[in-house]
Design a protein around this motif. Structure first.
Motif, PDB file in Angstrom:
ATOM      1  N   ARG A  33      10.747   6.257  -0.082  1.00  0.00           N
ATOM      2  CA  ARG A  33      10.362   5.090   0.990  1.00  0.00           C
ATOM      3  C   ARG A  33      10.784   5.441   2.212  1.00  0.00           C
ATOM      4  NH1 ARG A  33       9.636  -0.304   0.870  1.00  0.00           N
ATOM      5  NH2 ARG A  33       9.387  -0.605  -1.294  1.00  0.00           N
ATOM      6  N   GLU A  34      11.963   6.194   2.318  1.00  0.00           N
ATOM      7  CA  GLU A  34      12.619   6.526   3.763  1.00  0.00           C
ATOM      8  C   GLU A  34      11.636   7.465   4.254  1.00  0.00           C
ATOM      9  OE1 GLU A  34      16.557   8.618   5.502  1.00  0.00           O
ATOM     10  OE2 GLU A  34      16.452   7.673   3.583  1.00  0.00           O
ATOM     11  N   LEU A  35      11.177   8.463   3.441  1.00  0.00           N
ATOM     12  CA  LEU A  35      10.230   9.609   4.081  1.00  0.00           C
ATOM     13  C   LEU A  35       8.912   9.000   4.541  1.00  0.00           C
ATOM     14  CD1 LEU A  35      10.192  12.445   1.083  1.00  0.00           C
ATOM     15  CD2 LEU A  35      10.714  12.704   3.736  1.00  0.00           C
ATOM     16  N   LEU A  36       8.585   7.964   3.918  1.00  0.00           N
ATOM     17  CA  LEU A  36       7.254   7.463   4.260  1.00  0.00           C
ATOM     18  C   LEU A  36       7.219   6.310   5.349  1.00  0.00           C
ATOM     19  CD1 LEU A  36       5.585   7.065   0.824  1.00  0.00           C
ATOM     20  CD2 LEU A  36       4.935   8.737   2.685  1.00  0.00           C
ATOM     21  N   THR A  37       8.616   5.694   5.659  1.00  0.00           N
ATOM     22  CA  THR A  37       8.805   4.722   6.634  1.00  0.00           C
ATOM     23  C   THR A  37       9.583   4.967   7.838  1.00  0.00           C
ATOM     24  OG1 THR A  37      10.306   3.486   5.204  1.00  0.00           O
ATOM     25  CG2 THR A  37       8.058   2.970   4.944  1.00  0.00           C
ATOM     26  N   GLN A  38      10.484   5.868   7.772  1.00  0.00           N
ATOM     27  CA  GLN A  38      11.467   6.085   8.795  1.00  0.00           C
ATOM     28  C   GLN A  38      11.183   7.427   9.619  1.00  0.00           C
ATOM     29  OE1 GLN A  38      14.345   4.298   9.085  1.00  0.00           O
ATOM     30  NE2 GLN A  38      13.392   3.181   7.538  1.00  0.00           N
ATOM     31  N   ASP A  39      11.164   7.386  10.807  1.00  0.00           N
ATOM     32  CA  ASP A  39      10.872   8.285  11.722  1.00  0.00           C
ATOM     33  C   ASP A  39       9.481   8.602  11.776  1.00  0.00           C
ATOM     34  OD1 ASP A  39      13.587   8.377  12.961  1.00  0.00           O
ATOM     35  OD2 ASP A  39      13.842   9.746  11.375  1.00  0.00           O
ATOM     36  N   THR A  40       8.599   7.562  11.288  1.00  0.00           N
ATOM     37  CA  THR A  40       7.186   8.037  11.083  1.00  0.00           C
ATOM     38  C   THR A  40       6.213   7.362  12.312  1.00  0.00           C
ATOM     39  OG1 THR A  40       6.878   6.111   9.723  1.00  0.00           O
ATOM     40  CG2 THR A  40       7.372   8.544   8.731  1.00  0.00           C
ATOM     41  N   GLN A  41       6.968   6.962  13.450  1.00  0.00           N
ATOM     42  CA  GLN A  41       6.215   6.267  14.610  1.00  0.00           C
ATOM     43  C   GLN A  41       5.200   7.218  15.413  1.00  0.00           C
ATOM     44  OE1 GLN A  41       9.714   6.671  14.526  1.00  0.00           O
ATOM     45  NE2 GLN A  41      10.593   4.695  14.388  1.00  0.00           N
ATOM     46  N   PHE A  42       4.189   6.534  15.593  1.00  0.00           N
ATOM     47  CA  PHE A  42       3.092   7.209  16.408  1.00  0.00           C
ATOM     48  C   PHE A  42       2.687   6.225  17.609  1.00  0.00           C
ATOM     49  CE2 PHE A  42       1.265   5.230  13.122  1.00  0.00           C
ATOM     50  CZ  PHE A  42       0.020   4.515  13.244  1.00  0.00           C
ATOM     51  N   TYR A  43       1.862   6.610  18.239  1.00  0.00           N
ATOM     52  CA  TYR A  43       1.689   5.844  19.945  1.00  0.00           C
ATOM     53  C   TYR A  43       0.113   5.589  19.762  1.00  0.00           C
ATOM     54  CZ  TYR A  43       6.331   6.993  19.974  1.00  0.00           C
ATOM     55  OH  TYR A  43       7.967   6.958  19.602  1.00  0.00           O
ATOM     56  N   ARG A  44      -0.225   4.470  20.496  1.00  0.00           N
ATOM     57  CA  ARG A  44      -1.593   4.062  20.841  1.00  0.00           C
ATOM     58  C   ARG A  44      -1.704   4.136  22.338  1.00  0.00           C
ATOM     59  NH1 ARG A  44      -6.274   0.509  19.283  1.00  0.00           N
ATOM     60  NH2 ARG A  44      -7.319   0.239  21.239  1.00  0.00           N
ATOM     61  N   ILE A  45      -2.401   4.749  22.839  1.00  0.00           N
ATOM     62  CA  ILE A  45      -2.681   4.901  24.326  1.00  0.00           C
ATOM     63  C   ILE A  45      -4.124   4.443  24.768  1.00  0.00           C
ATOM     64  CG2 ILE A  45      -2.479   6.354  26.304  1.00  0.00           C
ATOM     65  CD1 ILE A  45      -0.788   8.275  24.530  1.00  0.00           C
TER      66      ILE A  45
END
Length: 351
Positions: A33-45
């Motif tokens: 769960r941590e692998l798939l949800t922590q520090d997995t941010q991406f951005y919409r520009i």
């Protein structure tokens, strides 16, 4: 697994599905769960002009110091212009005939999209080419084309810096400081648990299988995985409504868990998930957890997929399934609308 429809909003988001059975009715393993949800941010520009991708500051700070993953949002392959930025620095545009002629950059007719009623053309720019910088002919040609025809796309962007001490969100700040609308996106995780199920035998590689009729065929195995992912309860006999039934041979299990995570994941993170899955499986009894599957699926409207023979933009190239046993790793991909192909067979000793 996912379902693709004709609606933009309903189209499958990229992500992963993790399927196995757990010992209890609790959630997905905490580490996964941590692998798939922590520090997995991406951005919409939003509405980013392509000429900004040629800016020397962008090339130096991000293209040359990490891997940039970019995918145009809200675009459909068959009707819209679309763009993708690959981690090797390739900017790939899929354009309609009118835009292609106006842009005046050399390209080729796409062989992956139906040519009627609209022809589609592919234009590629190698942003990491050593000669792609101000003053060089190719750079000036591309920069002038992008400036004279102000093509702009809303992008999903992910940056993986070479230096682990550098924050990946630096790319978001860069475009925000330039005045563009930037929003942070996060991966989502959902799951369902089936109290009882009958898992088919995925089998060893073909050359080792002989004539063992108990081993599920690739299409049957993937069909079963897809049914579990979608929460479809299988019956033992065919009916007038469905010909999909429980496998004839397999292992009865309790608490079959399917976790689905949607987001924008880098190959390095997928590799970590595979490593975790192998380790997790090795610590469980074979009778309790026979095998685990991992399905990785890309966006169906990406102008590029990971087919290795050549860049492609057909949606069936954007999905593969790994079946992980204690002895082998089996990889399957749909290479066109036909039967799934077994691509890779490795023992778990070959990490």
């Amino acid at each position: 697994m996912g379902v693709t429809t004709g609606s933009k909003l309903a189209r499958r988001r990229p992500g992963v599905s993790w399927l196995t059975n757990t010992h209890s009715m609790q959630n997905v393993p905490a580490d996964l769960r941590e692998l798939l949800t922590q520090d997995t941010q991406f951005y919409r520009i939003d509405k980013l002009p392509l000429h900004q991708l040629c800016a020397p500051a962008f090339l130096q700070a991000f293209l040359n110091k990490g891997q940039v993953f970019g995918l145009s949002c809200d675009t459909l392959l068959d009707t819209d212009n679309s763009a993708v930025i690959a981690p090797d620095g390739l900017l790939r545009l899929l354009l309609n005939k009118f835009t292609y002629q106006e842009l005046a950059l050399s390209g080729s007719l796409s062989a992956d999209i139906l040519r009627t009623p609209m022809e589609k053309f592919v234009v590629e720019v190698d942003l990491k080419n050593p000669n792609f910088y101000p003053g060089k002919p190719r750079y000036q040609q591309v920069k002038n084309a992008f400036t004279q025809l102000p093509l702009a796309f809303s992008f999903w962007i992910l940056w993986v810096p070479n230096d682990p001490d550098v924050c990946p969100s630096s790319i978001a700040k860069y475009f925000h400081d330039l005045g563009y609308s930037v929003s942070e996106c996060a991966a989502t995780l959902s799951q369902n648990v089936l109290e009882k199920a009958f898992m088919p035998f995925p089998g060893p590689p073909v050359e080792e299988a002989g004539l063992d009729e108990q081993i599920a065929e690739p299409e049957d195995l993937l069909e079963w995985i897809g049914c579990q992912t979608l929460g479809i309860r299988l019956s033992q006999k065919e009916s007038v409504l469905s010909g999909v039934v429980e496998p004839r041979h397999g292992t009865p299990v309790n608490n079959l868990c399917c976790a689905q995570s949607s987001g924008f994941f880098s190959p390095s993170l997928i590799h970590l998930v595979i490593q975790y899955t192998r380790s997790w499986l090795a610590q469980r009894e074979a009778t309790a957890v026979p095998w685990v599957s991992l399905t990785v699926y890309g966006h169906p409207d990406s102008a590029m997929s990971w087919r290795w023979e050549k860049p492609s933009c057909s949606s069936w190239d954007n999905l593969y399934t790994l079946v992980i046993t204690r002895e082998h790793l089996l990889a399957f991909m749909l290479l066109g609308p036909g039967k799934p192909q077994r691509l890779i067979v490795k023992t778990n000793k070959n990490k």
